[in-house]
Every structure is written in structure tokens, then in C-alpha cells.
Design a protein around this motif. Structure first.
Motif, PDB file in Angstrom:
ATOM      1  N   UNK A  17       0.798  -1.227   0.000  1.00  6.80           N
ATOM      2  CA  UNK A  17       0.000   0.000   0.000  1.00  6.80           C
ATOM      3  C   UNK A  17       0.829   1.275   0.000  1.00  6.80           C
ATOM      4  N   UNK A  18       2.025   1.209   0.576  1.00 10.20           N
ATOM      5  CA  UNK A  18       2.872   2.393   0.710  1.00 10.20           C
ATOM      6  C   UNK A  18       4.322   1.979   0.493  1.00 10.20           C
ATOM      7  N   UNK A  19       5.045   2.714  -0.372  1.00 10.51           N
ATOM      8  CA  UNK A  19       6.439   2.384  -0.666  1.00 10.51           C
ATOM      9  C   UNK A  19       7.279   3.651  -0.664  1.00 10.51           C
ATOM     10  N   UNK A  20       8.401   3.617   0.066  1.00 15.68           N
ATOM     11  CA  UNK A  20       9.323   4.759   0.146  1.00 15.68           C
ATOM     12  C   UNK A  20      10.546   4.517  -0.724  1.00 15.68           C
ATOM     13  N   UNK A  21      10.957   5.557  -1.483  1.00 19.57           N
ATOM     14  CA  UNK A  21      12.115   5.467  -2.373  1.00 19.57           C
ATOM     15  C   UNK A  21      12.893   6.783  -2.285  1.00 19.57           C
ATOM     16  N   UNK A  22      14.216   6.713  -2.459  1.00 16.69           N
ATOM     17  CA  UNK A  22      15.061   7.910  -2.412  1.00 16.69           C
ATOM     18  C   UNK A  22      15.972   7.954  -3.628  1.00 16.69           C
ATOM     19  N   UNK A  23      16.174   9.146  -4.184  1.00 14.29           N
ATOM     20  CA  UNK A  23      16.945   9.301  -5.422  1.00 14.29           C
ATOM     21  C   UNK A  23      18.435   9.079  -5.233  1.00 14.29           C
ATOM     22  N   UNK A  24      18.993   9.507  -4.109  1.00 12.46           N
ATOM     23  CA  UNK A  24      20.456   9.508  -3.998  1.00 12.46           C
ATOM     24  C   UNK A  24      21.050   8.128  -3.796  1.00 12.46           C
ATOM     25  N   UNK A  25      20.210   7.109  -3.631  1.00  8.37           N
ATOM     26  CA  UNK A  25      20.710   5.744  -3.536  1.00  8.37           C
ATOM     27  C   UNK A  25      20.858   5.106  -4.911  1.00  8.37           C
ATOM     28  N   UNK A  26      20.313   5.748  -5.952  1.00  7.74           N
ATOM     29  CA  UNK A  26      20.399   5.177  -7.294  1.00  7.74           C
ATOM     30  C   UNK A  26      21.004   6.155  -8.294  1.00  7.74           C
ATOM     31  N   UNK A  27      22.057   6.851  -7.812  1.00  6.30           N
ATOM     32  CA  UNK A  27      22.825   7.789  -8.644  1.00  6.30           C
ATOM     33  C   UNK A  27      22.038   9.011  -9.070  1.00  6.30           C
ATOM     34  N   UNK A  28      21.071   9.386  -8.228  1.00  2.18           N
ATOM     35  CA  UNK A  28      20.336  10.615  -8.423  1.00  2.18           C
ATOM     36  C   UNK A  28      20.761  11.653  -7.399  1.00  2.18           C
ATOM     37  N   UNK A  29      20.071  12.805  -7.378  1.00  2.00           N
ATOM     38  CA  UNK A  29      20.447  13.870  -6.442  1.00  2.00           C
ATOM     39  C   UNK A  29      19.963  13.607  -5.019  1.00  2.00           C
ATOM     40  N   UNK A  30      20.654  14.188  -4.060  1.00  2.02           N
ATOM     41  CA  UNK A  30      20.187  14.167  -2.674  1.00  2.02           C
ATOM     42  C   UNK A  30      19.028  15.155  -2.533  1.00  2.02           C
ATOM     43  N   UNK A  31      18.198  14.918  -1.532  1.00  2.11           N
ATOM     44  CA  UNK A  31      17.135  15.875  -1.250  1.00  2.11           C
ATOM     45  C   UNK A  31      15.857  15.656  -2.025  1.00  2.11           C
ATOM     46  N   UNK A  32      15.699  14.480  -2.655  1.00  6.93           N
ATOM     47  CA  UNK A  32      14.448  14.188  -3.348  1.00  6.93           C
ATOM     48  C   UNK A  32      14.153  12.693  -3.244  1.00  6.93           C
ATOM     49  N   UNK A  33      12.892  12.377  -3.036  1.00  5.91           N
ATOM     50  CA  UNK A  33      12.446  10.990  -2.950  1.00  5.91           C
ATOM     51  C   UNK A  33      10.987  10.934  -3.335  1.00  5.91           C
ATOM     52  N   UNK A  34      10.376   9.788  -3.127  1.00  3.91           N
ATOM     53  CA  UNK A  34       8.951   9.689  -3.413  1.00  3.91           C
ATOM     54  C   UNK A  34       8.289   8.713  -2.460  1.00  3.91           C
TER      55      UNK A  34
END
Length: 386
Positions: A194-211
Motif C-alpha cells: 500500500x505504501x512504498x518509500x524510495x530515495x533518489x540519492x541511492x540510485x545515482x540521483x540527487x540528494x534531497x528528493x524521494x517519493x
């Protein structure tokens, strides 16, 4: 001396293609996506395209994704937001003892607000027991939050089995997929989550953004109050450049994922083989059958973690203890303590090596040989008793 970066589980280097698309936004697409003029509409278009791209890869609806400042906010919004919005249904939460602190501290905050939290134990490989979960479920349980893959030892949890167990229960299922996303496929349409947390900086993206993925029909209470951004679920002007970079990193991560994972597995095997041939004392931490491929965690008995990390750094190797470092002292990992509560020597001597972008087999083998050299210098001569 070349620095060999083996701490990708902590954060990953941003991919050059991600930097490129972000710079284009910073330079030419600086509008507020809530503004109705053409500059704002251009920013809104970029935001919508990024959301659509990520939604396609996750196999979900665009309306089910909200952008946040990262994994911590996503975890907090999912756990506290859902609990507060649905407390009339019950005030019991179930989690595990090896969750990221973003989850554990959110649960502790709920306890201060009158909720009851059950912290499931794990076995020596870091896996929760389905029977323990089933036994912990009550009529008051409204949320189960179990991470997809552990950030310290890499152990994967029985996510499918947990979701099946909860199908006939009112409890919603949240998973912190921060460490797993980008390394293993996540097709959320095939998972009853029902709910999933993801972060950009763990997959070669920028820090400070997730979904945060919020399945249609799941109600949460916002954690911030202001504008009506993100369908009134997360107020604040969206980080357009960060989101665009996130989407690009997500796209790149999907390419050649299987090949990349086989490469990471070969890195772990090479590292393990070199340690084994060296004759030093070491113990592998994790679950070889259910494991994130990029994380390799080992304990070196009779070696101080702090001394080990300092010496590795002097050799040009960036690794981690997986522990919180506060005021110059390294606290034992709560994950390893949960896995080996009676083996202090093991949880106080664990080092995490994690692989990612730009790593090569030659680098990993060099790091392994240098690790052996450091351990031999530091390790005491007495035998280690498990």
C-alpha cells in the motif's frame, strides 16, 4: 593514490547524465510549477513528465506518486501519516527490529502519541519470521512496516509472503524500498503493498528528493501544511530539477539491471574468496539466498571498527561500519545487535562494503587485498569463539 569508493549504500555518486538534465532545468526551466504563466507551465510539464516516467517503471498510476525530500520524509509520511489518519480503526503498528532509523524513530514517535508498536525479532541472517508476524497481528493492527532490503547487511525480507498474509486483514503494508530500488526490479502492480518509500540519492540521483507511493484508496494525514501541491498530500513548491534528475536516474537504473546485478555478485564473490584465501578470521553477515547484490557485510573478530575504518581510509578505501557515528564514538549497529545479540565481538567488528557506479573488479580485488593487509595488522592472535 586512487580512492576506491565502496560505500554506495550510504550514498551513490550522481550520474553524469543526471547532472546534465538537472543543469538544463536550473538554467532554462526555473519556473514555479504552480504558476499559470508559460514559465510555470513549462516547469509543470517537466514535473509531470518525470512523474509519468517513474510511474511507468513502477507500473502504477501517476496519481499514486508524491515527491518528497527523500527516504526519511517518505517513511515518516507513510507511517505517521497513515497511523494518525486511521487511528479510529486501531492503534497498533508492527515493524521489525532492523529497520532504518527513519522507520524506528517514526514508530517511537507514535508510541509517544499513544500507539502500541511491536518490534519483530530477526534470525541470524536478518529475516523476520512470518509466524512471528502472524502471531503479532491483532484486530487493532492498522499498519505493518517492513523494509524491502536492509541497508546494512542487504538481507531481503519475504515481501510477497507478508503481503499475502495481510490480504484478509485491515492492516496496510508499508515497505522502505530505499536500498532495493534501482538494484532489483520493483513492479508494484504485482505486489500487494500500500505504501512504498524510495530515495533518489541511492540510485545515482540527487540528494534531497524521494517519493512515496500511496496506493489508490489509502488515506494519509499530511505532515506539512501550506499549499495544495502533490494533491494536497505534501505542501511546498516542488523540487523540479531534483525530480527531473530523479526520473533520469530511475531510467538509467532500469537499463542492464540484470547485468549490473551479476557484476555486483561477482564483486562479492571475489572479495569473499580473497578474504578466505588469506587465512584471516572473518564472518559473513547476511542471507546468501535472499540478498541485495551490492552489499557485502563482514565481521573481523578482535578488530576495532574505528581503527579498521581509519586504516582503510588511509589505504584509499571508503567503506562503512553501518553504525551511527556520534561525537567521535561509533555505536554498535542495531541491525547486527538484533541478528547476533549474544555475540558482541561480531556486532562490534562489522564492516559494510557496498558496490555501485564506476566500480570495477580490479578495484574490488585491490580493496580486498588491502583489507586483508589492514586486518592482519590489527587483528589479535587469539581465536574467535562464536
Amino acid at each position: 593514490m586512487e580512492t576506491i569508493y565502496l560505500d554506495h549504500a550510504a550514498t551513490s555518486p550522481i550520474h553524469p547524465e543526471v547532472v546534465k538534465v538537472m543543469m538544463e532545468v536550473y538554467e532554462d526551466n526555473y519556473g514555479n510549477p504552480s504558476s499559470i504563466h508559460q514559465t510555470g507551465r513549462k516547469a509543470r510539464s517537466s514535473l509531470d513528465k518525470a512523474r509519468k516516467l517513474i510511474a511507468q517503471y513502477l507500473c502504477v498510476s501517476e496519481s499514486e506518486l508524491i515527491f518528497t525530500s527523500g527516504g526519511t520524509e517518505s517513511d515518516n509520511l507513510a507511517i505517521i501519516g497513515y497511523a494518525l489518519a486511521n487511528q479510529k480503526k486501531g492503534k497498533h503498528i508492527i515493524t521489525s527490529s532492523i529497520e532504518h532509523h527513519a522507520t524506528l524513530h517514526a514508530c517511537q514517535e507514535l508510541e509517544r502519541k499513544g500507539f502500541t508498536v511491536t518490534y519483530l525479532p530477526v534470525d541470524e541472517t536478518g529475516r523476520v519470521s512470518l509466524s512471528d508476524l502472524k502471531e503479532a497481528l491483532t484486530a487493532e493492527t492498522i499498519l505493518v512496516t517492513i523494509m524491502y532490503g536492509n541497508n546494512e547487511v542487504g538481507t531481503l525480507q519475504p515481501i510477497n509472503e507478508i503481503s499475502e498474509l495481510l490480504k484478509d486483514h485491515q492492516a496496510k503494508f508499508h515497505t522502505d524500498a530505499v536500498q532495493a530500488c534501482g538494484v532489483i526490479p520493483l513492479f508494484l502492480n504485482e505486489l500487494a503493498i500500500d505504501l512504498v518509500s524510495i530515495s533518489a540519492h541511492k540510485l545515482n540521483g540527487p540528494k534531497g528528493v524521494g517519493l512515496l507511493y500511496i496506493k489508490e484508496g489509502t488515506v494519509i494525514q499530511p505532515g506539512t501544511f501550506g499549499g495544495e501541491q502533490e494533491r494536497k498530500r505534501r505542501a511546498g513548491t516542488e523540487n523540479v530539477a531534483g525530480v527531473v534528475g530523479f526520473a533520469k536516474a530511475f531510467e538509467i537504473a532500469q537499463k542492464n539491471m540484470e547485468i549490473k546485478n551479476e557484476q555486483f555478485k561477482s564483486f562479492s564473490r571475489a572479495f569473499f574468496d580473497i578474504l578466505e584465501r588469506s587465512g584471516i578470521d572473518f564472518l559473513y553477515n547476511g542471507n546468501q539466498n535472499h540478498q541485495l547484490p551490492h552489499i557485502f557485510n563482514v565481521s573481523f573478530p578482535h578488530v576495532s571498527v574505528e581503527a579498521m575504518l581509519v586504516n582503510l581510509d588511509m589505504e584509499g578505501i571508503s567503506a562503512s561500519s553501518g553504525s551511527a557515528c556520534t561525537a567521535g564514538s561509533i555505536e554498535p549497529s542495531h541491525v547486527l545487535v538484533a541478528m547476533f545479540p549474544d555475540h558482541k565481538e561480531r556486532y562490534e567488528s562489522a564492516i559494510r562494503f557496498s558496490f555501485g557506479l564506476n566500480n570495477t573488479l580490479k578495484q574490488v580485488e585491490e580493496a580486498a587485498h588491502k583489507t586483508v593487509k589492514v586486518v592482519k595488522r590489527l587483528q589479535k592472535s587469539q581465536p574467535f569463539i562464536v
